[in-house]
Design a protein around this motif. Structure first.
Motif, PDB file in Angstrom:
ATOM      1  N   GLY A  51       0.819  -1.212   0.000  1.00  0.00           N
ATOM      2  CA  GLY A  51       0.000   0.000   0.000  1.00  0.00           C
ATOM      3  C   GLY A  51       0.848   1.256   0.000  1.00  0.00           C
ATOM      4  O   GLY A  51       2.071   1.220   0.096  1.00  0.00           O
ATOM      5  N   ASP A  52       0.157   2.395  -0.080  1.00  0.00           N
ATOM      6  CA  ASP A  52       0.862   3.676  -0.165  1.00  0.00           C
ATOM      7  C   ASP A  52       0.719   4.503   1.106  1.00  0.00           C
ATOM      8  O   ASP A  52       0.936   5.697   1.115  1.00  0.00           O
ATOM      9  CB  ASP A  52       0.371   4.474  -1.375  1.00  0.00           C
ATOM     10  N   GLY A  53       0.331   3.845   2.215  1.00  0.00           N
ATOM     11  CA  GLY A  53       0.235   4.552   3.487  1.00  0.00           C
ATOM     12  C   GLY A  53      -1.103   5.180   3.772  1.00  0.00           C
ATOM     13  O   GLY A  53      -1.280   5.795   4.818  1.00  0.00           O
ATOM     14  N   ASP A  54      -2.028   5.072   2.851  1.00  0.00           N
ATOM     15  CA  ASP A  54      -3.363   5.640   3.071  1.00  0.00           C
ATOM     16  C   ASP A  54      -4.116   4.814   4.107  1.00  0.00           C
ATOM     17  O   ASP A  54      -3.779   3.666   4.386  1.00  0.00           O
ATOM     18  CB  ASP A  54      -4.173   5.639   1.772  1.00  0.00           C
ATOM     19  N   ASP A  55      -5.169   5.427   4.656  1.00  0.00           N
ATOM     20  CA  ASP A  55      -6.054   4.681   5.547  1.00  0.00           C
ATOM     21  C   ASP A  55      -6.727   3.563   4.759  1.00  0.00           C
ATOM     22  O   ASP A  55      -6.913   3.670   3.535  1.00  0.00           O
ATOM     23  CB  ASP A  55      -7.129   5.594   6.143  1.00  0.00           C
ATOM     24  N   ASP A  71      -0.646   1.056   9.253  1.00  0.00           N
ATOM     25  CA  ASP A  71       0.167   0.411  10.287  1.00  0.00           C
ATOM     26  C   ASP A  71      -0.700  -0.360  11.275  1.00  0.00           C
ATOM     27  O   ASP A  71      -0.371  -1.487  11.656  1.00  0.00           O
ATOM     28  CB  ASP A  71       1.021   1.438  11.037  1.00  0.00           C
ATOM     29  N   PHE A  72      -1.801   0.258  11.694  1.00  0.00           N
ATOM     30  CA  PHE A  72      -2.704  -0.426  12.628  1.00  0.00           C
ATOM     31  C   PHE A  72      -3.257  -1.692  11.983  1.00  0.00           C
ATOM     32  O   PHE A  72      -3.307  -2.754  12.616  1.00  0.00           O
ATOM     33  CB  PHE A  72      -3.864   0.491  13.048  1.00  0.00           C
ATOM     34  N   ALA A  73      -3.675  -1.588  10.727  1.00  0.00           N
ATOM     35  CA  ALA A  73      -4.235  -2.744  10.025  1.00  0.00           C
ATOM     36  C   ALA A  73      -3.201  -3.863   9.909  1.00  0.00           C
ATOM     37  O   ALA A  73      -3.526  -5.044  10.099  1.00  0.00           O
ATOM     38  CB  ALA A  73      -4.750  -2.342   8.642  1.00  0.00           C
ATOM     39  N   THR A  74      -1.959  -3.485   9.622  1.00  0.00           N
ATOM     40  CA  THR A  74      -0.892  -4.489   9.521  1.00  0.00           C
ATOM     41  C   THR A  74      -0.669  -5.172  10.863  1.00  0.00           C
ATOM     42  O   THR A  74      -0.578  -6.400  10.938  1.00  0.00           O
ATOM     43  CB  THR A  74       0.414  -3.828   9.029  1.00  0.00           C
TER      44      THR A  74
END
Length: 121
Positions: A51-55, A71-74
């Motif tokens: 991904g590109d860092g988006d929500d 980051d939270f999702a990961t």
């Protein structure tokens, strides 16, 4: 070898083998479901890494979507993978215990009945 009388203790062992066989199939089916979930979380983690860092939208409970940071999702996916792996390890240990007991029962029952009994797994 002629017909061998089936004693009560023989029948109890045969019944135990049958119950273990059913339990083994259930455990293997449960493990397959866990394996599929693990693969899905692995795929999701891979997608997040690209991904590109988006929500992103994280589905919780199968019905609700929540906007969260990548980051939270990961971290969430990795934690779920660890939890599922622990469950799979438990299933593997249980499957191994069942298989060991079935092996013991086969030795006893085939020793008593030879080819007159068929203990399918």
């Amino acid at each position: 070898m002629g017909d061998v009388e089936v004693r009560k203790e023989d029948q109890l062992l045969i019944n135990e083998f049958g119950r273990l066989n059913a339990k083994m199939h259930e455990r293997k089916a449960d493990r397959a479901v866990l394996q599929k979930s693990l693969e899905e979380f692995d795929d999701a983690t891979t997608e997040l890494a690209m991904g590109d860092g988006d929500d992103v939208k994280l589905m919780l409970g199968g019905e609700s979507f929540v906007d969260v940071g990548e980051d939270f999702a990961t971290e969430y996916c990795e934690a779920e993978q660890e939890k599922i792996q622990a469950e799979m390890d438990h299933e593997d240990a249980e499957i191994e215990k069942i298989a060991a007991r079935q092996k013991e029962l086969k030795v006893v029952l085939y020793g008593r009945f030879g080819s007159q009994i068929n203990l399918e797994e």
